[in-house]
Motif scaffolding. Structure first.
Motif, PDB file in Angstrom:
ATOM      1  N   THR A  44      30.137   6.806 -38.256  1.00 36.43           N
ATOM      2  CA  THR A  44      30.109   5.191 -38.610  1.00 36.43           C
ATOM      3  C   THR A  44      28.700   4.862 -38.678  1.00 36.43           C
ATOM      4  O   THR A  44      27.797   5.290 -38.400  1.00 36.43           O
ATOM      5  N   VAL A  45      28.681   3.746 -39.725  1.00 34.39           N
ATOM      6  CA  VAL A  45      27.371   2.960 -39.914  1.00 34.39           C
ATOM      7  C   VAL A  45      27.587   1.633 -39.758  1.00 34.39           C
ATOM      8  O   VAL A  45      28.634   1.016 -40.491  1.00 34.39           O
ATOM      9  N   ALA A  46      26.729   0.710 -39.239  1.00 34.49           N
ATOM     10  CA  ALA A  46      26.724  -0.630 -39.257  1.00 34.49           C
ATOM     11  C   ALA A  46      25.755  -1.300 -39.918  1.00 34.49           C
ATOM     12  O   ALA A  46      24.520  -1.177 -39.925  1.00 34.49           O
ATOM     13  N   LEU A  47      26.045  -2.238 -40.796  1.00 32.35           N
ATOM     14  CA  LEU A  47      25.508  -3.098 -41.441  1.00 32.35           C
ATOM     15  C   LEU A  47      25.365  -4.585 -40.646  1.00 32.35           C
ATOM     16  O   LEU A  47      26.720  -5.181 -40.551  1.00 32.35           O
ATOM     17  N   ILE A  48      24.417  -4.975 -40.050  1.00 31.80           N
ATOM     18  CA  ILE A  48      24.166  -6.278 -39.047  1.00 31.80           C
ATOM     19  C   ILE A  48      23.305  -6.902 -39.831  1.00 31.80           C
ATOM     20  O   ILE A  48      22.180  -6.746 -39.886  1.00 31.80           O
ATOM     21  N   GLU A  49      23.608  -8.257 -40.011  1.00 33.83           N
ATOM     22  CA  GLU A  49      22.816  -9.208 -40.813  1.00 33.83           C
ATOM     23  C   GLU A  49      22.520 -10.482 -39.778  1.00 33.83           C
ATOM     24  O   GLU A  49      23.479 -10.622 -38.980  1.00 33.83           O
ATOM     25  N   ARG A  50      21.426 -11.040 -40.183  1.00 33.33           N
ATOM     26  CA  ARG A  50      21.094 -12.429 -39.411  1.00 33.33           C
ATOM     27  C   ARG A  50      20.582 -13.185 -40.520  1.00 33.33           C
ATOM     28  O   ARG A  50      19.867 -12.629 -41.144  1.00 33.33           O
ATOM     29  N   THR A  51      20.389 -14.665 -40.213  1.00 31.65           N
ATOM     30  CA  THR A  51      19.715 -15.362 -40.748  1.00 31.65           C
ATOM     31  C   THR A  51      18.585 -15.934 -40.011  1.00 31.65           C
ATOM     32  O   THR A  51      18.759 -16.184 -38.718  1.00 31.65           O
ATOM     33  N   GLY A 100      22.283  -2.657 -27.681  1.00 28.48           N
ATOM     34  CA  GLY A 100      22.884  -3.675 -26.697  1.00 28.48           C
ATOM     35  C   GLY A 100      23.656  -4.744 -27.126  1.00 28.48           C
ATOM     36  O   GLY A 100      23.985  -5.806 -26.456  1.00 28.48           O
ATOM     37  N   LEU A 101      24.090  -4.671 -28.521  1.00 33.04           N
ATOM     38  CA  LEU A 101      24.555  -6.115 -29.017  1.00 33.04           C
ATOM     39  C   LEU A 101      26.209  -5.883 -29.043  1.00 33.04           C
ATOM     40  O   LEU A 101      26.706  -4.493 -29.245  1.00 33.04           O
ATOM     41  N   GLU A 102      27.051  -6.691 -29.010  1.00 34.12           N
ATOM     42  CA  GLU A 102      28.521  -6.682 -28.988  1.00 34.12           C
ATOM     43  C   GLU A 102      28.876  -7.335 -30.526  1.00 34.12           C
ATOM     44  O   GLU A 102      28.720  -8.343 -30.677  1.00 34.12           O
ATOM     45  N   VAL A 103      29.554  -6.352 -30.741  1.00 32.41           N
ATOM     46  CA  VAL A 103      30.244  -6.522 -32.403  1.00 32.41           C
ATOM     47  C   VAL A 103      31.468  -7.359 -31.990  1.00 32.41           C
ATOM     48  O   VAL A 103      32.334  -6.815 -31.282  1.00 32.41           O
ATOM     49  N   GLU A 104      31.782  -8.524 -32.798  1.00 31.41           N
ATOM     50  CA  GLU A 104      32.999  -9.506 -32.662  1.00 31.41           C
ATOM     51  C   GLU A 104      33.975  -9.067 -33.498  1.00 31.41           C
ATOM     52  O   GLU A 104      35.125  -9.209 -33.336  1.00 31.41           O
ATOM     53  N   ARG A 105      33.592  -8.530 -34.749  1.00 25.68           N
ATOM     54  CA  ARG A 105      34.552  -8.239 -35.899  1.00 25.68           C
ATOM     55  C   ARG A 105      33.765  -7.404 -36.781  1.00 25.68           C
ATOM     56  O   ARG A 105      32.506  -7.401 -36.967  1.00 25.68           O
ATOM     57  N   THR A 106      34.601  -6.463 -37.578  1.00 30.48           N
ATOM     58  CA  THR A 106      34.094  -5.316 -38.440  1.00 30.48           C
ATOM     59  C   THR A 106      34.823  -5.629 -39.809  1.00 30.48           C
ATOM     60  O   THR A 106      35.911  -6.136 -39.739  1.00 30.48           O
ATOM     61  N   GLU A 107      34.040  -5.403 -40.744  1.00 29.84           N
ATOM     62  CA  GLU A 107      34.681  -5.202 -42.154  1.00 29.84           C
ATOM     63  C   GLU A 107      34.454  -3.801 -42.754  1.00 29.84           C
ATOM     64  O   GLU A 107      33.205  -3.716 -43.009  1.00 29.84           O
ATOM     65  N   PHE A 108      35.380  -3.215 -43.090  1.00 28.38           N
ATOM     66  CA  PHE A 108      35.181  -1.980 -43.778  1.00 28.38           C
ATOM     67  C   PHE A 108      34.406  -2.188 -45.181  1.00 28.38           C
ATOM     68  O   PHE A 108      34.894  -3.039 -45.822  1.00 28.38           O
ATOM     69  N   LEU A 109      33.319  -1.415 -45.465  1.00 28.84           N
ATOM     70  CA  LEU A 109      32.716  -1.711 -46.661  1.00 28.84           C
ATOM     71  C   LEU A 109      33.149  -0.430 -47.738  1.00 28.84           C
ATOM     72  O   LEU A 109      33.489  -0.619 -48.752  1.00 28.84           O
ATOM     73  N   PHE A 110      32.689   0.844 -47.236  1.00 26.26           N
ATOM     74  CA  PHE A 110      33.052   1.948 -48.193  1.00 26.26           C
ATOM     75  C   PHE A 110      32.389   3.255 -47.156  1.00 26.26           C
ATOM     76  O   PHE A 110      32.192   3.210 -46.128  1.00 26.26           O
ATOM     77  N   HIS A 133      29.946  -8.157 -37.461  1.00 24.99           N
ATOM     78  CA  HIS A 133      29.354  -9.512 -36.856  1.00 24.99           C
ATOM     79  C   HIS A 133      29.127  -9.636 -35.580  1.00 24.99           C
ATOM     80  O   HIS A 133      30.273  -9.122 -34.566  1.00 24.99           O
ATOM     81  N   VAL A 134      28.110  -9.962 -35.225  1.00 25.71           N
ATOM     82  CA  VAL A 134      27.738 -10.333 -33.698  1.00 25.71           C
ATOM     83  C   VAL A 134      27.273 -11.583 -33.557  1.00 25.71           C
ATOM     84  O   VAL A 134      26.851 -12.349 -34.739  1.00 25.71           O
ATOM     85  N   ALA A 135      27.570 -12.267 -32.304  1.00 29.31           N
ATOM     86  CA  ALA A 135      27.493 -13.679 -32.066  1.00 29.31           C
ATOM     87  C   ALA A 135      25.847 -13.854 -31.599  1.00 29.31           C
ATOM     88  O   ALA A 135      25.504 -14.835 -32.273  1.00 29.31           O
TER      89      ALA A 135
END
Length: 185
Positions: A44-51, A100-110, A133-135
């Protein structure tokens, strides 16, 4: 590159040396009849974004690899799925272990095929990319396989800085898809 099955000289079922190639993706034991198919491992690979920032720009969470293969290069959080867990559970666990981040929701990309070299062996994988998505990103800290965490603007990311082939290709694809989106009004 050597085919991954070439390292298996003996049948894992009976130990016989009569373990021969079978159809390009398996080996068959002529002594006991066992056939071993080398299928890809789930990763698995995680794309985590923030503003962030006064200009509210987007940043992606990247990690610097602490271990081989590709030690010291950039990566996205992720890793192998464990037995008895879904791919979604695996990406959430890997994110927690490395950041150390808790993922709240995932979206499969590819997904992308990969050949992961580890301990002198090539492991075929199927790398599943998720938007995670992390809070709260403020508590992120490097751990486990991550030596360092970096929040990078996508426009500053050079895919060549990523040491693993599938991650490099995935980052290239993510950047291309991001750049082809219509501007938000």
């Amino acid at each position: 590159m050597t085919h991954p099955l070439d390292i298996f000289a003996f049948c894992p079922h009976c130990g016989a040396a009569a373990f021969v190639p079978h159809g390009g993706k398996a080996k068959h034991c002529e002594a006991c009849g066992f056939t071993y198919y080398l299928n890809p491992s789930a990763a698995t690979v995680a794309l985590i974004e923030r503003t962030a920032g006064a200009d509210a720009h987007t940043e992606w969470l990247c990690v610097r690899r602490a271990k081989e293969p590709a030690r010291g290069t950039l990566d996205l959080p992720g890793g192998f799925s464990d037995m008895d867990e879904t791919s979604e559970q695996g990406v959430c666990r890997e994110v927690r272990e490395e950041t150390g981040l808790e993922v709240e929701r995932t979206e499969f990309l590819f997904s992308l095929p990969n050949r992961y070299e580890y301990s002198g062996m090539v492991i075929p994988t199927i790398d599943m990319f998720y938007r995670c998505h992390v809070a709260d990103t403020t508590q992120a800290c490097a751990a486990d396989d991550a030596a360092e965490l970096l929040w990078l603007r996508p426009e500053d990311i050079d895919p060549a800085a990523f040491g693993l082939t599938s991650i490099r290709h995935g980052v290239t694809r993510l950047l291309a898809e991001r750049n082809s989106r219509p501007a938000e009004l």
